[in-house]
Write an enzyme that holds these catalytic residues in place. Structure first.
Site, short mmCIF file in Angstrom:
data_model
loop_
_atom_site.label_atom_id
_atom_site.label_comp_id
_atom_site.label_asym_id
_atom_site.label_seq_id
_atom_site.Cartn_x
_atom_site.Cartn_y
_atom_site.Cartn_z
N GLY A 1 0.83 -1.20 0.00
CA GLY A 1 0.00 0.00 0.00
C GLY A 1 0.86 1.24 0.00
O GLY A 1 0.48 2.25 0.59
N SER B 1 5.28 -4.94 -2.67
CA SER B 1 5.09 -3.54 -3.03
C SER B 1 5.69 -2.65 -1.95
O SER B 1 6.88 -2.77 -1.65
CB SER B 1 3.61 -3.27 -3.27
OG SER B 1 3.42 -2.03 -3.90
#
Length: 515
Positions: free
Chosen positions: A113, A198
């Site tokens: 995120g 990520s």
């Protein structure tokens, strides 16, 4: 979310701050919402985490802790159903029948995120299946995000100079808790593997660059998160100045007194202005003194076993309608996350090279290929080059994930599409296009090949956690080395390929990493 409807026992574990009581489902003990630091509220807001206060009576650990305050635009698979709060410094533990002294490998999950949103409580991150199938202890961590965890005030308010990189400091505090307590859950404190995707992978890269994190973990898995460059102090100070101006405060006291909704609005305004990476770690010369992957790999990475990889089509879920409404390939590349460092001439050169190198004639296909490679492939290659150039043993295992999710018509292996396979959670809410379902996934895979791929990947992650080598009885996985050996995870059986996409690698290796 964990299915708690089955018959349960109530296992209890003694930690350094008190006894916690969880629950057992299918021979896996769950301890959810365990505090690893004091709530960062009031006078603790925008300050480094403090050790948790002990409790005297047994504490229930049966509900996920709060996610950090955030504005999360994602789809349900990535959304924590819990109420957001500044009081978010909690972790979760899944362990097969928590028996002290078992010395199982420990896998610590750091969610993605970017640095802006996300939570360990997202449904796809439930650690029960991974813990059971691989006989490992799984830990996941919530920490401060966006302005609450990644604003640098040290050059504006000197009293906060020792309180930068709060999200990273939270992770370090959580890893300290794991080191000190995990043996009581059957985990081996001398065998801890970090894995993250990520923004989670990028946070791991920053931890490798942090002396205060040394010795708190022994292996790392970076999934689509090979960030190479963090904010310098001047850049981070400009972000903080803009934040303070939007918020309308000019003192630490006013910062700590501001209501949460005002802080959220200021956070969103700055992100709208400067992009999602306005909030990220900073080279503050206190916690971190150099860029992590500049001329050499960070000291924390030297000799450390590393597994690292990406999906085949990283950018396509972010720009599914590329080159529509008259936009050119150059427009798409110039505006895409990670391309800001490129000049117009470099973009034009890359477009010309890729038109010759790829099979794609349509502009939108070319845009997808280029943005994926500039963003993720280039930074991955940069990390691998530094690992190889440093000399000495740097065990490195590389993968590319090519399973095509049914989202967007079963065309692509999207960013984060490997995560259901890593955690073993193949039933999950819509994740990428707003309409994909368990039924659509089943219809796209009548031979149920996705279950074979799940088993292969879970076993590889478990093997790496045990020994630093992801090879299994089913998959022989050599180190990256001179042959650039890469595990291709795909439907129908995964395979090792020597230097896949060599021409594309050559085309982008000369440009600066995209993030």
């Amino acid at each position: 979310m964990t299915d708690n409807t089955q018959t349960r026992t109530e296992p209890a574990v003694s930690t350094e701050t008190g006894i916690i009581v969880g629950f057992r489902v299918d021979d896996v003990d769950h301890f959810l919402g365990v505090p690893y630091a004091e709530p960062p509220i009031g006078a603790n807001r925008f300050r480094r985490p403090q050790a948790p206060r002990p409790w005297e009576t047994p504490r229930a650990a049966t509900r996920l802790g709060h996610p950090s305050v955030q504005t999360n635009p994602d789809y349900p698979a990535w959304l924590d159903p819990g109420k957001e709060s500044e009081d978010c410094l909690f972790l979760n533990v899944w362990t097969p029948n928590s028996a002290a002294g078992a010395k199982r490998p420990v896998l610590v999950w750091i969610h993605g995120g970017a640095y802006q949103y996300g939570s360990a409580g997202a449904p796809i991150y439930d650690g029960q299946k991974l813990a059971r199938s691989q006989d490992v202890v799984v830990v996941s961590i919530n920490h401060r995000l966006n302005a609450f965890g990644y604003l640098w005030f040290g050059d504006i308010f000197p009293e906060l100079a020792g309180h930068g990189n709060l999200g990273q400091r939270d992770l370090i505090a959580a890893l300290g808790w794991v080191r000190d307590n995990i043996s009581s859950f059957g985990g081996d404190s001398a065998n801890i593997t970090l894995f993250g995707e990520s923004g989670g992978g990028a946070k791991i890269g920053a931890l490798l660059n942090t002396e205060a994190a040394a010795g708190l973990f022994h292996r790392v898995i970076i999934q689509s998160g090979s960030q190479t460059c963090l904010l310098e102090r001047q850049e981070a100070t400009e972000v903080a100045q803009r934040f303070l101006k939007v918020l309308g405060v000019d003192s630490v006291e006013e910062l700590q007194a501001a209501d949460v909704e005002s802080l959220k609005r200021a956070t969103q305004a700055v992100e709208n202005d400067l992009g999602v990476l306005a909030f990220q770690p900073v080279i503050d010369e206190t916690l971190m003194s150099r860029q992590p992957w500049s001329e050499s790999q960070p000291l924390g990475a030297v000799g450390l076993p590393m597994m690292i990889g990406m999906t085949r089509d990283e950018s396509r879920g972010f720009i599914p309608e590329a080159c529509k409404l008259g936009r050119s390939v150059a427009d798409e590349v110039r505006d895409f996350f990670g391309s800001a460092s490129l000049t117009d001439a470099e973009i034009a050169d890359l477009i010309a090279r890729y038109r010759c190198l790829t099979e794609h004639s349509a502009d939108e296909e070319l845009a997808w290929e280029l943005t994926s490679d500039i963003w993720m492939r280039r930074s991955l290659l940069h990390l691998l080059d530094l690992r190889q150039a440093s000399g000495g043993p740097n065990p490195t295992y590389v993968y590319e994930f090519r399973w095509r999710t049914p989202a967007f018509g079963s065309l692509w292996a999207l960013h984060a599409s490997e995560l259901p396979f890593v955690f073993g959670n193949l039933a999950y809410p819509t994740a990428w296009d707003g309409v994909d379902t368990d039924a659509s996934r089943a219809a796209a895979d009548p031979g149920e090949q996705r279950y074979l791929l799940r088993d292969e990947m879970m076993a590889a992650w478990g093997a790496f956690a045990r020994s630093g080598d992801p090879s299994t009885d089913r998959l022989s996985w050599p180190q990256y080395g001179k042959s650039k050996s890469t595990m291709i995870f795909q439907t129908g059986g995964s395979v090792i390929v020597q230097h896949p996409d060599q021409d594309r690698d050559s085309a982008i290796r000369h440009i600066r990493p995209g993030w």
